[in-house]
Design a protein around this motif. Structure first.
Motif, PDB file in Angstrom:
ATOM      1  N   LEU A 142     -32.227  12.214  -5.452  1.00  0.00           N
ATOM      2  CA  LEU A 142     -31.192  11.375  -4.855  1.00  0.00           C
ATOM      3  C   LEU A 142     -30.878  10.138  -5.670  1.00  0.00           C
ATOM      4  CD1 LEU A 142     -32.242  11.461  -1.094  1.00  0.00           C
ATOM      5  CD2 LEU A 142     -30.390  12.703  -2.203  1.00  0.00           C
ATOM      6  N   GLY A 143     -31.827   9.648  -6.451  1.00  0.00           N
ATOM      7  CA  GLY A 143     -31.617   8.421  -7.211  1.00  0.00           C
ATOM      8  C   GLY A 143     -32.917   7.857  -7.728  1.00  0.00           C
ATOM      9  N   PHE A 144     -32.989   6.529  -7.781  1.00  0.00           N
ATOM     10  CA  PHE A 144     -34.193   5.874  -8.286  1.00  0.00           C
ATOM     11  C   PHE A 144     -34.285   4.477  -7.707  1.00  0.00           C
ATOM     12  CE2 PHE A 144     -30.748   5.138 -11.294  1.00  0.00           C
ATOM     13  CZ  PHE A 144     -30.789   3.770 -11.488  1.00  0.00           C
ATOM     14  N   GLN A 145     -35.441   3.849  -7.904  1.00  0.00           N
ATOM     15  CA  GLN A 145     -35.643   2.464  -7.520  1.00  0.00           C
ATOM     16  C   GLN A 145     -35.856   1.638  -8.769  1.00  0.00           C
ATOM     17  OE1 GLN A 145     -38.740   1.759  -4.703  1.00  0.00           O
ATOM     18  NE2 GLN A 145     -37.941   3.224  -3.227  1.00  0.00           N
ATOM     19  N   SER A 146     -35.505   0.359  -8.679  1.00  0.00           N
ATOM     20  CA  SER A 146     -35.683  -0.532  -9.812  1.00  0.00           C
ATOM     21  C   SER A 146     -35.879  -1.959  -9.315  1.00  0.00           C
ATOM     22  CB  SER A 146     -34.465  -0.480 -10.732  1.00  0.00           C
ATOM     23  OG  SER A 146     -34.643  -1.343 -11.826  1.00  0.00           O
TER      24      SER A 146
ATOM     25  N   ILE B  58     -23.429   5.575 -15.322  1.00  0.00           N
ATOM     26  CA  ILE B  58     -24.727   5.682 -15.985  1.00  0.00           C
ATOM     27  C   ILE B  58     -24.431   5.989 -17.438  1.00  0.00           C
ATOM     28  CG2 ILE B  58     -26.928   6.888 -16.082  1.00  0.00           C
ATOM     29  CD1 ILE B  58     -26.434   7.685 -13.127  1.00  0.00           C
ATOM     30  N   CYS B  59     -24.812   5.077 -18.315  1.00  0.00           N
ATOM     31  CA  CYS B  59     -24.472   5.202 -19.732  1.00  0.00           C
ATOM     32  C   CYS B  59     -25.678   5.608 -20.556  1.00  0.00           C
ATOM     33  CB  CYS B  59     -23.936   3.878 -20.276  1.00  0.00           C
ATOM     34  SG  CYS B  59     -22.399   3.366 -19.525  1.00  0.00           S
ATOM     35  N   MET B  60     -25.407   6.439 -21.531  1.00  0.00           N
ATOM     36  CA  MET B  60     -26.403   6.845 -22.500  1.00  0.00           C
ATOM     37  C   MET B  60     -25.902   6.360 -23.853  1.00  0.00           C
ATOM     38  SD  MET B  60     -27.633  10.724 -23.339  1.00  0.00           S
ATOM     39  CE  MET B  60     -25.980  11.252 -23.765  1.00  0.00           C
ATOM     40  N   PRO B  61     -26.766   5.759 -24.660  1.00  0.00           N
ATOM     41  CA  PRO B  61     -26.298   5.298 -25.969  1.00  0.00           C
ATOM     42  C   PRO B  61     -25.665   6.444 -26.758  1.00  0.00           C
ATOM     43  CG  PRO B  61     -28.539   4.571 -25.561  1.00  0.00           C
ATOM     44  CD  PRO B  61     -28.186   5.526 -24.462  1.00  0.00           C
ATOM     45  N   ALA B  62     -24.519   6.173 -27.337  1.00  0.00           N
ATOM     46  CA  ALA B  62     -23.820   7.188 -28.125  1.00  0.00           C
ATOM     47  C   ALA B  62     -24.364   7.189 -29.548  1.00  0.00           C
ATOM     48  CB  ALA B  62     -22.325   6.905 -28.143  1.00  0.00           C
TER      49      ALA B  62
ATOM     50  N   ASP C   8     -21.880   7.026 -23.858  1.00  0.00           N
ATOM     51  CA  ASP C   8     -21.465   8.260 -23.198  1.00  0.00           C
ATOM     52  C   ASP C   8     -21.823   8.160 -21.724  1.00  0.00           C
ATOM     53  OD1 ASP C   8     -20.566   9.381 -25.566  1.00  0.00           O
ATOM     54  OD2 ASP C   8     -22.499  10.305 -26.014  1.00  0.00           O
ATOM     55  N   VAL C   9     -20.835   8.348 -20.851  1.00  0.00           N
ATOM     56  CA  VAL C   9     -21.065   8.287 -19.406  1.00  0.00           C
ATOM     57  C   VAL C   9     -21.545   9.661 -18.950  1.00  0.00           C
ATOM     58  CG1 VAL C   9     -20.002   7.910 -17.160  1.00  0.00           C
ATOM     59  CG2 VAL C   9     -19.326   6.496 -19.114  1.00  0.00           C
ATOM     60  N   ILE C  10     -22.724   9.686 -18.323  1.00  0.00           N
ATOM     61  CA  ILE C  10     -23.301  10.957 -17.883  1.00  0.00           C
ATOM     62  C   ILE C  10     -23.284  11.103 -16.369  1.00  0.00           C
ATOM     63  CG2 ILE C  10     -24.714  11.280 -19.936  1.00  0.00           C
ATOM     64  CD1 ILE C  10     -27.086  10.173 -18.332  1.00  0.00           C
ATOM     65  N   GLY C  11     -22.778  10.102 -15.662  1.00  0.00           N
ATOM     66  CA  GLY C  11     -22.692  10.182 -14.209  1.00  0.00           C
ATOM     67  C   GLY C  11     -22.378   8.827 -13.606  1.00  0.00           C
TER      68      GLY C  11
ATOM     69  N   TYR D  72     -27.420   8.468  -6.753  1.00  0.00           N
ATOM     70  CA  TYR D  72     -26.454   9.113  -7.629  1.00  0.00           C
ATOM     71  C   TYR D  72     -25.217   9.489  -6.818  1.00  0.00           C
ATOM     72  CZ  TYR D  72     -30.657   9.836 -10.460  1.00  0.00           C
ATOM     73  OH  TYR D  72     -31.816   9.670 -11.164  1.00  0.00           O
ATOM     74  N   GLU D  73     -24.048   9.359  -7.432  1.00  0.00           N
ATOM     75  CA  GLU D  73     -22.804   9.770  -6.776  1.00  0.00           C
ATOM     76  C   GLU D  73     -22.133  10.927  -7.496  1.00  0.00           C
ATOM     77  OE1 GLU D  73     -20.121   6.652  -5.776  1.00  0.00           O
ATOM     78  OE2 GLU D  73     -21.400   6.080  -4.106  1.00  0.00           O
ATOM     79  N   ASN D  74     -22.231  10.956  -8.791  1.00  0.00           N
ATOM     80  CA  ASN D  74     -21.564  12.005  -9.557  1.00  0.00           C
ATOM     81  C   ASN D  74     -22.466  12.360 -10.733  1.00  0.00           C
ATOM     82  OD1 ASN D  74     -19.746  13.757 -10.657  1.00  0.00           O
ATOM     83  ND2 ASN D  74     -18.380  12.183 -11.459  1.00  0.00           N
ATOM     84  N   VAL D  75     -23.556  13.053 -10.437  1.00  0.00           N
ATOM     85  CA  VAL D  75     -24.540  13.409 -11.461  1.00  0.00           C
ATOM     86  C   VAL D  75     -24.908  14.874 -11.287  1.00  0.00           C
ATOM     87  CG1 VAL D  75     -26.871  12.964 -12.320  1.00  0.00           C
ATOM     88  CG2 VAL D  75     -25.460  11.066 -11.572  1.00  0.00           C
ATOM     89  N   SER D  76     -24.855  15.608 -12.378  1.00  0.00           N
ATOM     90  CA  SER D  76     -25.215  17.023 -12.314  1.00  0.00           C
ATOM     91  C   SER D  76     -26.741  17.174 -12.278  1.00  0.00           C
ATOM     92  CB  SER D  76     -24.660  17.771 -13.520  1.00  0.00           C
ATOM     93  OG  SER D  76     -25.359  17.389 -14.693  1.00  0.00           O
TER      94      SER D  76
END
Length: 117
Positions: free
Chosen positions: A25-29, A51-55, A62-65, A86-90
């Motif tokens: 479902l997600g994560f805590q931080s 949610i960004c991943m370094p390109a 790169d947006v992954i979700g 998460y709202e839009n994550v595969s």
């Protein structure tokens, strides 16, 4: 396991969080109180973040979700814990986040990219 995740909203505000307890479902931080205005909009609602991943090149990511802060609780005078959903994550992105342990180089090969930002 802590995985460092870069979150960016539509206005370009970026925050870096250390994701703990990653679930389907997600994560805590844990975040400092200086970041609280960055996670809320003008009306006080929690913002949606990419949610960004370094390109491969450092000038974009790169947006992954997408995700949104679901809840927040204060744990000390200057720290809070946010629960992010998460709202839009595969399923593949979730699995990659969990298995990467912060190593986005290995994740880049597995996670589908939604768009370049």
């Amino acid at each position: 396991m802590n995985t460092s995740i870069r979150l960016r909203n539509n206005e370009g505000t970026e925050i870096y969080v250390s994701a703990e307890q990653i679930t389907p479902l997600g994560f805590q931080s844990e975040i400092s109180h200086e970041l609280i205005p960055d996670i809320r909009d003008e009306s006080g609602r929690f913002r949606v973040f990419d949610i960004c991943m370094p390109a491969e090149t450092n000038d974009h990511c790169d947006v992954i979700g997408q995700c949104r802060v679901h809840s927040m609780r204060r744990v000390s005078a200057d720290k809070s814990i946010i629960c992010v959903r998460y709202e839009n994550v595969s399923a593949e992105v979730y699995r990659s986040l969990y298995e990467s342990e912060g190593d986005f180089t290995s994740m880049r090969e597995r996670a589908p990219v939604l768009r370049h930002a």
